[in-house]
Design an enzyme around this catalytic site. Sequence first.
Site, mmCIF file in Angstrom:
data_model
loop_
_atom_site.group_PDB
_atom_site.id
_atom_site.type_symbol
_atom_site.label_atom_id
_atom_site.label_comp_id
_atom_site.label_asym_id
_atom_site.label_seq_id
_atom_site.Cartn_x
_atom_site.Cartn_y
_atom_site.Cartn_z
ATOM 1 N N LYS A 75 0.744 -1.629 0.160
ATOM 2 C CA LYS A 75 0.077 -0.068 -0.029
ATOM 3 C C LYS A 75 0.778 1.197 0.405
ATOM 4 O O LYS A 75 2.021 1.026 0.837
ATOM 5 C CB LYS A 75 -0.932 0.409 1.004
ATOM 6 C CG LYS A 75 -1.894 -0.931 0.990
ATOM 7 C CD LYS A 75 -2.575 -1.393 -0.008
ATOM 8 C CE LYS A 75 -4.126 0.274 -0.017
ATOM 9 N NZ LYS A 75 -4.380 0.350 -1.297
ATOM 10 N N TYR A 94 1.434 0.118 -5.026
ATOM 11 C CA TYR A 94 0.284 0.664 -5.164
ATOM 12 C C TYR A 94 -0.162 2.457 -4.721
ATOM 13 O O TYR A 94 0.700 2.184 -3.370
ATOM 14 C CB TYR A 94 -0.640 0.071 -4.496
ATOM 15 C CG TYR A 94 -1.320 -0.977 -5.298
ATOM 16 C CD1 TYR A 94 -1.413 -1.333 -6.679
ATOM 17 C CD2 TYR A 94 -0.974 -2.298 -4.377
ATOM 18 C CE1 TYR A 94 -1.989 -2.446 -7.046
ATOM 19 C CE2 TYR A 94 -1.473 -3.484 -5.182
ATOM 20 C CZ TYR A 94 -1.801 -3.618 -6.591
ATOM 21 O OH TYR A 94 -1.700 -4.842 -7.065
ATOM 22 N N HIS A 96 -2.212 4.748 -5.337
ATOM 23 C CA HIS A 96 -3.702 5.654 -5.831
ATOM 24 C C HIS A 96 -3.799 6.952 -5.278
ATOM 25 O O HIS A 96 -3.829 7.441 -4.583
ATOM 26 C CB HIS A 96 -4.519 4.916 -5.201
ATOM 27 C CG HIS A 96 -4.464 3.366 -5.328
ATOM 28 N ND1 HIS A 96 -5.624 3.005 -6.734
ATOM 29 C CD2 HIS A 96 -4.453 2.200 -4.720
ATOM 30 C CE1 HIS A 96 -5.186 1.832 -6.345
ATOM 31 N NE2 HIS A 96 -4.660 0.807 -5.471
ATOM 32 N N GLU A 118 -0.531 0.135 -9.764
ATOM 33 C CA GLU A 118 -1.393 0.307 -10.551
ATOM 34 C C GLU A 118 -1.631 0.850 -11.427
ATOM 35 O O GLU A 118 -2.290 0.729 -12.245
ATOM 36 C CB GLU A 118 -2.544 0.908 -10.289
ATOM 37 C CG GLU A 118 -2.700 2.653 -9.558
ATOM 38 C CD GLU A 118 -1.977 2.839 -8.427
ATOM 39 O OE1 GLU A 118 -1.870 4.114 -7.998
ATOM 40 O OE2 GLU A 118 -1.102 1.827 -7.610
ATOM 41 N N SER A 134 -7.826 -6.715 -8.112
ATOM 42 C CA SER A 134 -9.156 -7.067 -8.629
ATOM 43 C C SER A 134 -9.531 -8.308 -8.643
ATOM 44 O O SER A 134 -10.510 -7.830 -8.424
ATOM 45 C CB SER A 134 -8.955 -5.798 -10.683
ATOM 46 O OG SER A 134 -8.890 -4.808 -10.029
ATOM 47 N N VAL A 267 -15.986 -0.953 -4.360
ATOM 48 C CA VAL A 267 -14.296 -1.550 -4.347
ATOM 49 C C VAL A 267 -13.475 -0.796 -4.945
ATOM 50 O O VAL A 267 -12.329 -0.584 -5.209
ATOM 51 C CB VAL A 267 -14.544 -2.838 -5.615
ATOM 52 C CG1 VAL A 267 -13.025 -2.689 -5.143
ATOM 53 C CG2 VAL A 267 -15.174 -4.095 -4.870
ATOM 54 N N ILE A 269 -13.288 2.673 -4.273
ATOM 55 C CA ILE A 269 -13.373 3.419 -2.861
ATOM 56 C C ILE A 269 -11.321 3.805 -3.148
ATOM 57 O O ILE A 269 -11.181 4.630 -2.537
ATOM 58 C CB ILE A 269 -13.466 3.374 -1.776
ATOM 59 C CG1 ILE A 269 -13.367 4.479 -0.621
ATOM 60 C CG2 ILE A 269 -12.149 2.110 -1.257
ATOM 61 C CD1 ILE A 269 -14.465 5.239 -0.602
ATOM 62 N N ASP A 270 -10.663 2.927 -3.675
ATOM 63 C CA ASP A 270 -9.235 3.756 -3.094
ATOM 64 C C ASP A 270 -8.761 4.209 -3.682
ATOM 65 O O ASP A 270 -7.960 4.955 -3.947
ATOM 66 C CB ASP A 270 -8.398 2.256 -3.038
ATOM 67 C CG ASP A 270 -8.390 1.187 -4.490
ATOM 68 O OD1 ASP A 270 -9.737 1.719 -5.267
ATOM 69 O OD2 ASP A 270 -7.865 0.514 -4.161
#
Length: 370
Positions: A75, A94, A96, A118, A134, A267, A269-270
């Site tokens: 993350k 990741y 985001h 991503e 995913s 899903v 939301i990130d």
Amino acid sequence: MIVGLPRETKSGEQRVGLTPDAVGELVRHRHRVIVESGAGTGIGSADSDYEAAGAEIAPAAPDVWRTAELVVKVKEPQPSERKLLRPDQILFAYLHLAPDPDQAADLLASGAACIAYETVSDPRGGLPLLAPMSRVAGRLAVQAGAWALEKVHGGAGVLIGGVPGVPPARVVIIGGGVVGENAAQIAIGMGADVRVLDIDPEVLGQLDQRFGTGVVTVMSTRAALDSEVIGADLVIGAVLVSGARAPSLVTAEMIRKMRTGSVVVDVAIDQGGCIETSRPTTHAEPTFIRDGVVHYCVANMPGAVPLTATRALSDVTLPRVLSIADQGLDVLRTDPCLRDGLNVYKGRITEPRVAAAIDVPYTDPLVALD
């Protein structure tokens, strides 16, 4: 190269950036790997497992960040971790960034090279480092929705598959990509009444071909969204625009019209969420209720199944980690797919959709690398 593997600090996150087997591959390629003590606890891998693979164990996170040239995470770095980034460092995780301007500002200020899983692409235009998570998130979404539909968790008390004489739950999935397809697979297997909405007729055709009468495919228009969401027991938001903030498709008005005890699982939301009433939640407190509707909006859903998720993620990230460790940032000049993952470099945003989302100038990554 010195590769660092810190312990994840995001709430409820039990995954780890690399398995011991993956670390062993790096060591065989003559790279030095430093692992924070306890990093593998969530997947059942002790420090001794990483040592057996050839890694060194560091007692605390700063020891990893201070030494590593390449930091591999799952993350996005939390605020305390972002303070440890250096201008000569490469971060691979990741990120985001589109819905997270604060993180983007910190990464820009660090001067580091930040490569986001991503947005790494493949020659077919797919997102190979996002796809395994995913799949996990899509399958988990139905599990989470079934749990939230139970009365004790705030739901209406509906069983997903129903029983003879009692109809099953209606599950509406918005988006027929990797998340949506995997959610549909599980929902169909549980006996639900499944509907999938998408704007792409080809995607709908592929779903129809795969699942046949097990799923009803619906062209996503505003009217269709309104009708399907209002009639659903469980809505799963599975919309993705690579690198960009997710479009808010389910409005607050639609949520107000849903039956009390219905459930939404966002899903997306990130990436900011595709349901207007969503806000990020954690594994410790996964849901909240608004207008009588249970919202499940955990931003790191695959963290609930860290062993499965870490193995799946490590399998696809390892070849890219090896490429970066072997060649450094030079690999970005020759590998356009990996270069697509470069979001931040030396104080500049090098991903166009991120730049647009946070309203900062965009720099072409090849220009930035020169």
